[in-house]
Design a protein around this motif. Structure first.
Motif, PDB file in Angstrom:
ATOM      1  N   GLY A  52      21.028  37.540  36.952  1.00 33.45           N
ATOM      2  CA  GLY A  52      21.553  38.264  36.491  1.00 33.45           C
ATOM      3  C   GLY A  52      23.324  37.643  36.943  1.00 33.45           C
ATOM      4  N   ARG A  53      24.018  38.282  35.796  1.00 31.51           N
ATOM      5  CA  ARG A  53      25.795  38.122  35.720  1.00 31.51           C
ATOM      6  C   ARG A  53      26.301  37.953  37.229  1.00 31.51           C
ATOM      7  NH1 ARG A  53      28.591  41.147  31.338  1.00 31.51           N
ATOM      8  NH2 ARG A  53      27.875  43.323  32.349  1.00 31.51           N
ATOM      9  N   SER A  55      28.429  40.109  39.696  1.00 33.68           N
ATOM     10  CA  SER A  55      29.145  41.450  39.576  1.00 33.68           C
ATOM     11  C   SER A  55      30.698  41.249  39.705  1.00 33.68           C
ATOM     12  CB  SER A  55      28.587  42.206  41.135  1.00 33.68           C
ATOM     13  OG  SER A  55      29.168  41.569  42.173  1.00 33.68           O
TER      14      SER A  55
END
Length: 458
Positions: A52-53, A55
């Motif tokens: 995922g991206r 944080s």
């Protein structure tokens, strides 16, 4: 002659150093030396996904929260604005001039998720405490304990009757946390007494009128400090009643022993910690001298003899009355002997009815009963030790040193502006109390260990 700028023209290039624009005596420089966040990534790694991206940097969020609690910025929305505008805050948060400040909603999302799941704020507090210990600021000789009420984020006008309880439709994070701590002796199980009012917004907050004015919903923040330099050794959030505060004191002392090997020689506290059970726990289980006033309600105000007028004979296990007669635990012989100790841990010493009937002092001793009875706790030895300590010069010193914990509470409310919670629920109270205690220890480090003055090169 009044000056006037002429020919003002913007430069094509600027040389700007954020480092030079933060004053040497600014508090952020003083506390930055003691903020070690190198271990939080490893601490939080199990709570982040591998895909995922990326944080928001958790170190950035922690640094921003420290700024907010060190400088009394209570609103996270305002905190984001201040960090965006203030060069010193940008320097402390490692943002530079063009670093983007995260949105205020990011704090709530991480607090309710990763930060609480990983107990990060507790880890942060203990990291700073370990630095205090490493710098020699914690002696471990004398500890002081106390609790202070902090208003909850709950309207006193919107409380409901405690006997009626919450409606079945009540929902929310604070309600879920309240149900989760019903069996916790620091909250719901601390007492069987039903509170007069409950707050639908934060039912774990306790309705209290302890301040003497208007009653309000509150939590208690409990501090255990080392009196040598007023370093906060531990902090605990509880409901706002005495029984929970005594339990918190036990938890904090045991935690300081287990995690940091701190064995206090004496404990200072007020009469809330002077019950027989608490004194026995200190003396017999941990060998700690109780520099605490004994919680004793045996003094009579009707002119008759109080328990202090009777002398205990340890060898005979009996009390001697002012007339010289003995009071023993059992004056009669029963076919089935009754227990000598009741469920409250009290023993009853009784005088003989024949002695009392013939005694000239009966009107001043037991005018309304056939014979005099004296209750004695099974922990009376610890109470006697506390009374003996109260007559020493060391106790006078301890009473003076104990005020340091009250000064920390004054600093918490007046300087750090934590006189009312912003977060709801037991977890919200714990988060705020841990961050505030961390900020106070950082400020204490900065005060006691000032940085060496910087000498500019010739």
């Amino acid at each position: 002659m009044m000056g006037e700028r002429t020919g003002v023209q913007e430069a094509l290039f600027y040389e700007f150093s954020l480092e030079r624009h933060v004053p040497a005596g600014h508090l952020v420089r003083a506390i930055d030396r003691f903020v070690d966040l190198s271990g939080i990534r490893a601490h939080l790694k199990p709570f982040y996904s591998e895909t995922g991206r990326p944080s928001i940097d958790p170190e950035l969020m922690i640094r921003m929260l420290l700024v907010g609690y060190c400088f009394g910025i209570r609103s996270e929305r305002r905190l984001c604005e201040e960090v965006h505008l203030n060069l010193a805050y940008r320097w402390f948060c490692r943002l530079g001039l063009d670093g983007r400040v995260p949105d205020h909603s990011t704090f709530s999302k991480n607090r309710h998720g990763r930060f609480r799941d990983s107990d990060l704020l507790r880890h942060l507090f203990e990291t700073v405490l370990q630095r205090c210990i490493g710098e020699g600021l914690v002696g471990g000789e004398g500890f002081a304990v106390d609790a202070s009420l902090i208003k909850a984020e709950a309207s006193r006008q919107k409380g409901v009757e405690g006997k009626a309880g919450l409606s079945p439709e009540a929902a929310g994070r604070a309600v879920e946390e309240y149900l989760a701590v019903l069996d916790d002796a620091a909250f719901g199980a601390a007492t069987e007494v039903t509170p007069k009012f409950l707050s639908p917004a934060d039912p774990a907050a306790r309705w209290t009128g302890a301040h003497g004015g208007q009653a309000f919903f509150a939590y208690s923040t409990n501090y255990l400090i080392d009196v040598e330099n007023a370093i906060i050794v531990d902090v605990e959030a509880t409901t706002a009643i005495r029984q929970a505060e005594v339990l918190a004191a036990k938890r904090m002392i045991e935690r300081s022993i287990d995690r940091f090997d701190l064995y206090p020689a004496r404990l200072m506290g007020d009469s809330a910690y002077g019950s027989a059970e608490m004194l026995a726990w200190l003396v017999y289980e941990h060998g700690i001298e109780p520099h605490v006033p004994v919680f004793d309600k045996s003094e009579r105000r009707d002119g008759t003899f109080s328990r202090a007028d009777f002398t205990y004979d340890r060898e005979a296990d009996a009390y001697v009355c002012p007339a010289g007669k003995l009071l023993r635990q059992r004056q009669k012989l029963y076919r089935t002997p009754k227990p000598l100790v009741d469920e409250d841990g009290m023993m009853r010493y009784r005088a003989s009815k024949l002695d009392c009937d013939a005694c000239a002092l009966k009107p001043r001793c037991c005018p309304t009963t056939p014979a005099r009875k004296i209750p004695r706790s099974i922990h009376e030895g610890a109470r006697d030790m506390a009374r003996a300590i109260a007559g020493t010069d060391a106790y006078v010193t301890s009473r003076r040193q104990r005020k340091k914990v009250e000064m920390l509470f004054a600093h918490l409310k007046r300087i750090l502006k934590l006189d009312r919670l912003r977060l709801r629920g037991p977890n919200g109270a714990r988060d705020e109390f841990h961050l505030a205690a961390t900020a106070q220890n950082l400020r204490k480090l900065a005060k006691l260990l000032p940085s060496a003055p910087q000498i500019s090169p010739a």
